[in-house]
Design an enzyme around this catalytic site. Structure first.
Site, PDB file in Angstrom:
ATOM      1  N   ALA A  74     -34.348 -12.761  61.742  1.00 32.72           N
ATOM      2  CA  ALA A  74     -34.452 -12.029  60.484  1.00 32.72           C
ATOM      3  C   ALA A  74     -34.187 -10.543  60.706  1.00 32.72           C
ATOM      4  O   ALA A  74     -34.656  -9.961  61.683  1.00 32.72           O
ATOM      5  CB  ALA A  74     -35.830 -12.227  59.867  1.00 32.72           C
ATOM      6  N   GLU A 107     -32.434 -24.589  63.041  1.00 33.81           N
ATOM      7  CA  GLU A 107     -32.124 -25.049  61.692  1.00 33.81           C
ATOM      8  C   GLU A 107     -31.708 -23.833  60.883  1.00 33.81           C
ATOM      9  O   GLU A 107     -32.256 -22.748  61.059  1.00 33.81           O
ATOM     10  CB  GLU A 107     -33.344 -25.684  60.999  1.00 33.81           C
ATOM     11  CG  GLU A 107     -33.825 -26.970  61.620  1.00 33.81           C
ATOM     12  CD  GLU A 107     -34.917 -26.739  62.650  1.00 33.81           C
ATOM     13  OE1 GLU A 107     -35.435 -25.617  62.760  1.00 33.81           O
ATOM     14  OE2 GLU A 107     -35.261 -27.701  63.359  1.00 33.81           O
ATOM     15  N   ASN A 112     -26.357 -20.741  53.981  1.00 31.03           N
ATOM     16  CA  ASN A 112     -26.371 -19.458  54.675  1.00 31.03           C
ATOM     17  C   ASN A 112     -25.139 -19.321  55.575  1.00 31.03           C
ATOM     18  O   ASN A 112     -25.219 -19.385  56.800  1.00 31.03           O
ATOM     19  CB  ASN A 112     -27.664 -19.298  55.467  1.00 31.03           C
ATOM     20  CG  ASN A 112     -27.890 -17.874  55.927  1.00 31.03           C
ATOM     21  OD1 ASN A 112     -26.968 -17.069  55.953  1.00 31.03           O
ATOM     22  ND2 ASN A 112     -29.124 -17.570  56.303  1.00 31.03           N
ATOM     23  N   TYR A 119     -24.075 -17.918  64.362  1.00 32.74           N
ATOM     24  CA  TYR A 119     -24.430 -18.892  65.392  1.00 32.74           C
ATOM     25  C   TYR A 119     -23.178 -19.504  66.026  1.00 32.74           C
ATOM     26  O   TYR A 119     -23.152 -19.755  67.237  1.00 32.74           O
ATOM     27  CB  TYR A 119     -25.342 -19.977  64.831  1.00 32.74           C
ATOM     28  CG  TYR A 119     -26.625 -19.426  64.252  1.00 32.74           C
ATOM     29  CD1 TYR A 119     -27.338 -18.408  64.900  1.00 32.74           C
ATOM     30  CD2 TYR A 119     -27.136 -19.892  63.048  1.00 32.74           C
ATOM     31  CE1 TYR A 119     -28.505 -17.892  64.370  1.00 32.74           C
ATOM     32  CE2 TYR A 119     -28.314 -19.379  62.517  1.00 32.74           C
ATOM     33  CZ  TYR A 119     -28.992 -18.380  63.180  1.00 32.74           C
ATOM     34  OH  TYR A 119     -30.146 -17.870  62.654  1.00 32.74           O
TER      35      TYR A 119
END
Length: 152
Positions: A74, A107, A112, A119
């Site tokens: 985050a 996950e 998103n 990733y």
């Protein structure tokens, strides 16, 4: 960006800032108690990103023998698109590799696209889907994994 981004291990005094990031980024944020608790376990690695001595992002990972699970990545909304998330992922994976972790799982919300793209830069690939995993709003999770031997 012009500002130095420092990545370091999370400390007890960072927990309030991490809680604020949780509240700004997630519909169901972790409690302060849960955040403080992760510091008690050697298997839990939480890194924070600092800019001008302010914690602006964090990433958590839990190690189990030679595997690890990402808990959260985050970054405060106003600090996104500055490479902070990428630095957090890079450093976390580097630490995991140093600790003989072979595979990392995570996950991510199906919608998103930005996170999925991040990733994928680190060789995470989709391996499965969890139906209705996320709440508020209800959404599927894409399960991704990365073999750390493929990461430089």
């Amino acid at each position: 960006m012009g500002q130095e981004i420092k990545i370091r291990l999370m400390r007890k005094e960072d927990c309030e800032a991490v809680r604020k990031i949780e509240c700004a980024c997630f519909s169901i944020p972790w409690s302060l108690e849960s955040i403080e608790e992760v510091l008690q376990y050697e298997t839990h690695q939480f890194l924070v990103a600092e800019v001008n001595d302010e914690v602006v992002g964090y990433m958590g990972m839990i190690k189990t023998i030679d595997e690890a699970d990402v808990t959260n990545v985050a970054v405060l909304p106003h600090m996104r698109k500055k490479g902070i998330g990428e630095l957090l992922v890079r450093e976390s994976l580097k630490h995991a590799k140093e600790e003989q972790v072979n595979t990392v799982f995570l996950e991510v919300r199906e919608s998103n696209a930005g996170a999925i793209h991040l990733y994928e830069k680190f060789h995470f690939i989709p391996i499965s889907m969890r139906k209705n995993y996320y709440k508020d709003p209800l959404e599927n999770a894409v399960i991704m994994s990365a073999n750390l031997s493929t990461i430089k």
